[in-house]
Scaffold this motif. Structure first.
Motif, PDB file in Angstrom:
ATOM      1  N   ASN A 189      -0.704  14.645  -2.398  1.00 45.11           N
ATOM      2  CA  ASN A 189       0.084  13.925  -1.388  1.00 45.11           C
ATOM      3  C   ASN A 189       0.548  12.571  -1.934  1.00 45.11           C
ATOM      4  OD1 ASN A 189      -0.354  15.636   1.279  1.00 45.11           O
ATOM      5  ND2 ASN A 189      -2.345  15.517   0.249  1.00 45.11           N
ATOM      6  N   PRO A 190       1.422  12.584  -2.945  1.00 48.53           N
ATOM      7  CA  PRO A 190       1.857  11.324  -3.570  1.00 48.53           C
ATOM      8  C   PRO A 190       2.620  10.413  -2.612  1.00 48.53           C
ATOM      9  CG  PRO A 190       3.189  13.167  -4.345  1.00 48.53           C
ATOM     10  CD  PRO A 190       2.050  13.764  -3.574  1.00 48.53           C
ATOM     11  N   TRP A 191       3.154  10.954  -1.528  1.00 48.14           N
ATOM     12  CA  TRP A 191       3.866  10.146  -0.537  1.00 48.14           C
ATOM     13  C   TRP A 191       2.966   9.064   0.065  1.00 48.14           C
ATOM     14  CZ3 TRP A 191       1.220  10.473   3.969  1.00 48.14           C
ATOM     15  CH2 TRP A 191       0.443  11.626   4.173  1.00 48.14           C
ATOM     16  N   PHE A 192       1.652   9.310   0.086  1.00 56.12           N
ATOM     17  CA  PHE A 192       0.745   8.333   0.694  1.00 56.12           C
ATOM     18  C   PHE A 192       0.773   7.018  -0.082  1.00 56.12           C
ATOM     19  CE2 PHE A 192      -3.546   6.423   0.745  1.00 56.12           C
ATOM     20  CZ  PHE A 192      -3.568   6.007   2.065  1.00 56.12           C
ATOM     21  N   ASP A 194       4.642   5.624  -0.061  1.00 56.49           N
ATOM     22  CA  ASP A 194       5.291   5.180   1.176  1.00 56.49           C
ATOM     23  C   ASP A 194       4.374   4.385   2.095  1.00 56.49           C
ATOM     24  OD1 ASP A 194       7.527   6.591   0.302  1.00 56.49           O
ATOM     25  OD2 ASP A 194       6.962   8.401   1.397  1.00 56.49           O
ATOM     26  N   VAL A 195       3.161   4.893   2.320  1.00 57.64           N
ATOM     27  CA  VAL A 195       2.277   4.271   3.307  1.00 57.64           C
ATOM     28  C   VAL A 195       1.682   2.971   2.774  1.00 57.64           C
ATOM     29  CG1 VAL A 195       0.247   4.581   4.774  1.00 57.64           C
ATOM     30  CG2 VAL A 195       1.729   6.536   4.257  1.00 57.64           C
ATOM     31  N   LEU A 196       1.133   3.004   1.573  1.00 59.36           N
ATOM     32  CA  LEU A 196       0.406   1.837   1.077  1.00 59.36           C
ATOM     33  C   LEU A 196       1.285   0.591   0.916  1.00 59.36           C
ATOM     34  CD1 LEU A 196      -2.210   3.268  -1.438  1.00 59.36           C
ATOM     35  CD2 LEU A 196      -2.429   2.766   1.002  1.00 59.36           C
ATOM     36  N   PRO A 197       2.504   0.680   0.388  1.00 61.10           N
ATOM     37  CA  PRO A 197       3.314  -0.544   0.309  1.00 61.10           C
ATOM     38  C   PRO A 197       3.561  -1.170   1.683  1.00 61.10           C
ATOM     39  CG  PRO A 197       4.208   1.125  -1.141  1.00 61.10           C
ATOM     40  CD  PRO A 197       3.154   1.804  -0.314  1.00 61.10           C
ATOM     41  N   ALA A 198       3.869  -0.348   2.685  1.00 65.48           N
ATOM     42  CA  ALA A 198       4.084  -0.877   4.034  1.00 65.48           C
ATOM     43  C   ALA A 198       2.806  -1.468   4.603  1.00 65.48           C
ATOM     44  CB  ALA A 198       4.608   0.237   4.940  1.00 65.48           C
ATOM     45  N   LEU A 199       1.694  -0.786   4.361  1.00 63.36           N
ATOM     46  CA  LEU A 199       0.408  -1.274   4.858  1.00 63.36           C
ATOM     47  C   LEU A 199       0.058  -2.619   4.237  1.00 63.36           C
ATOM     48  CD1 LEU A 199      -2.275  -0.830   6.392  1.00 63.36           C
ATOM     49  CD2 LEU A 199      -3.105   0.402   4.366  1.00 63.36           C
ATOM     50  N   GLN A 200       0.240  -2.757   2.939  1.00 63.18           N
ATOM     51  CA  GLN A 200      -0.106  -4.003   2.266  1.00 63.18           C
ATOM     52  C   GLN A 200       0.727  -5.173   2.771  1.00 63.18           C
ATOM     53  OE1 GLN A 200       0.122  -3.175  -1.949  1.00 63.18           O
ATOM     54  NE2 GLN A 200      -1.525  -1.663  -1.861  1.00 63.18           N
ATOM     55  N   VAL A 201       2.002  -4.954   3.000  1.00 60.43           N
ATOM     56  CA  VAL A 201       2.856  -6.020   3.533  1.00 60.43           C
ATOM     57  C   VAL A 201       2.393  -6.397   4.942  1.00 60.43           C
ATOM     58  CG1 VAL A 201       5.183  -6.571   4.326  1.00 60.43           C
ATOM     59  CG2 VAL A 201       4.855  -5.444   2.125  1.00 60.43           C
ATOM     60  N   HIS A 202       2.088  -5.394   5.746  1.00 57.89           N
ATOM     61  CA  HIS A 202       1.640  -5.629   7.125  1.00 57.89           C
ATOM     62  C   HIS A 202       0.358  -6.456   7.144  1.00 57.89           C
ATOM     63  CE1 HIS A 202       1.182  -5.101  11.337  1.00 57.89           C
ATOM     64  NE2 HIS A 202       0.273  -4.149  11.292  1.00 57.89           N
ATOM     65  N   LEU A 203      -0.625  -6.082   6.342  1.00 52.36           N
ATOM     66  CA  LEU A 203      -1.897  -6.811   6.327  1.00 52.36           C
ATOM     67  C   LEU A 203      -1.716  -8.220   5.768  1.00 52.36           C
ATOM     68  CD1 LEU A 203      -4.418  -4.061   5.140  1.00 52.36           C
ATOM     69  CD2 LEU A 203      -3.737  -4.694   7.466  1.00 52.36           C
ATOM     70  N   SER A 204      -0.880  -8.348   4.749  1.00 53.85           N
ATOM     71  CA  SER A 204      -0.622  -9.668   4.180  1.00 53.85           C
ATOM     72  C   SER A 204      -0.025 -10.599   5.218  1.00 53.85           C
ATOM     73  CB  SER A 204       0.310  -9.539   2.975  1.00 53.85           C
ATOM     74  OG  SER A 204       0.631 -10.800   2.435  1.00 53.85           O
ATOM     75  N   ASN A 205       0.888 -10.081   6.029  1.00 55.94           N
ATOM     76  CA  ASN A 205       1.506 -10.905   7.076  1.00 55.94           C
ATOM     77  C   ASN A 205       0.484 -11.305   8.139  1.00 55.94           C
ATOM     78  OD1 ASN A 205       4.018 -10.769   5.846  1.00 55.94           O
ATOM     79  ND2 ASN A 205       4.695  -9.015   7.054  1.00 55.94           N
ATOM     80  N   ILE A 206      -0.394 -10.379   8.506  1.00 55.15           N
ATOM     81  CA  ILE A 206      -1.419 -10.687   9.506  1.00 55.15           C
ATOM     82  C   ILE A 206      -2.357 -11.775   8.997  1.00 55.15           C
ATOM     83  CG2 ILE A 206      -3.482  -9.761  10.655  1.00 55.15           C
ATOM     84  CD1 ILE A 206      -1.977  -7.101  10.914  1.00 55.15           C
TER      85      ILE A 206
END
Length: 206
Positions: free
Chosen positions: A174-177, A180-192
């Motif tokens: 599942n290379p999409w994880f 696609d998911v991790l870059p968005a997640l990292q930006v989200h957590l960094s902003n929080i």
């Protein structure tokens, strides 16, 4: 019924022996919690290394999880930023294909009372099958399909596979994880985390 003060509740949780008869080792609840935390990691249960060290995710799964989240070791273990609340607080023992499922006693006894104190949460990261069964109503969905639908509950609840090395094959399939998911997640957590620093009051000048 009035809410128990956080410090008193935590003392009771750490002394819990509700599932003692079913554990291979003495009860040793492993969690990380502070009412100021803005990120909650809802895991499964501590492993043997976490049990021995009394530190959650003190193993290869933790190394991978911190890499996924894009946060430092120091940030990860800062309870005022990251809360770690597994479905089962004690090491449940090992089976033929890894650790046993979290003991079912913990969540009904403690979870609601503990979550009431986390008033500043911005996001909950839900790791693996057992935590996702608790948090989501899609009982028929596999972990893969639930994680594929990560945008459904974004940005407040985010399903993730468990970071265990036993999931290496899943990650390859599942290379999409990671793409696609991790870059968005990292930006989200960094902003929080950055927002939390901006809201932190400046130190007093003496």
């Amino acid at each position: 019924m009035s809410r128990m003060p956080f410090s008193s509740l935590l003392v009771e949780v750490l002394a819990c022996t509700a599932c003692k008869a079913h554990l291979p080792l003495d009860p040793r609840p492993i969690l990380q919690l502070d009412p100021e935390a803005s990120i909650l990691i809802a895991g499964q249960a501590p492993g043997r290394r976490a049990h021995n060290s009394r530190i959650p995710f003190n193993d290869a799964s933790g190394n991978r999880l911190r890499e996924w989240l894009g946060i430092t070791y120091e940030t990860f273990y800062d309870p005022k930023q990251i809360a770690i609340l597994p479905m089962g607080f004690c090491f449940p023992g090992s089976g033929q294909s890894g650790d046993l499922p979290p003991r079912p006693e913990c969540a009904p006894i403690w979870r609601t009372a503990l979550l009431r104190h986390l008033r500043h949460l911005k996001v909950t990261l839900v790791l693996g099958q057992y935590a996702q069964t608790y948090y989501f109503n899609e009982a028929n969905l596999s972990v893969t399909n639930r994680v594929k639908a990560w945008r459904t509950h974004w940005p407040h609840i985010i399903p993730l596979p468990h970071p265990s090395p036993r999931n290496n094959l899943w990650l390859r399939r599942n290379p999409w994880f990671e793409a696609d998911v991790l870059p968005a997640l990292q930006v989200h957590l960094s902003n929080i985390l950055a927002q939390r620093l901006l809201q932190k009051p400046p130190p007093k000048v003496i």
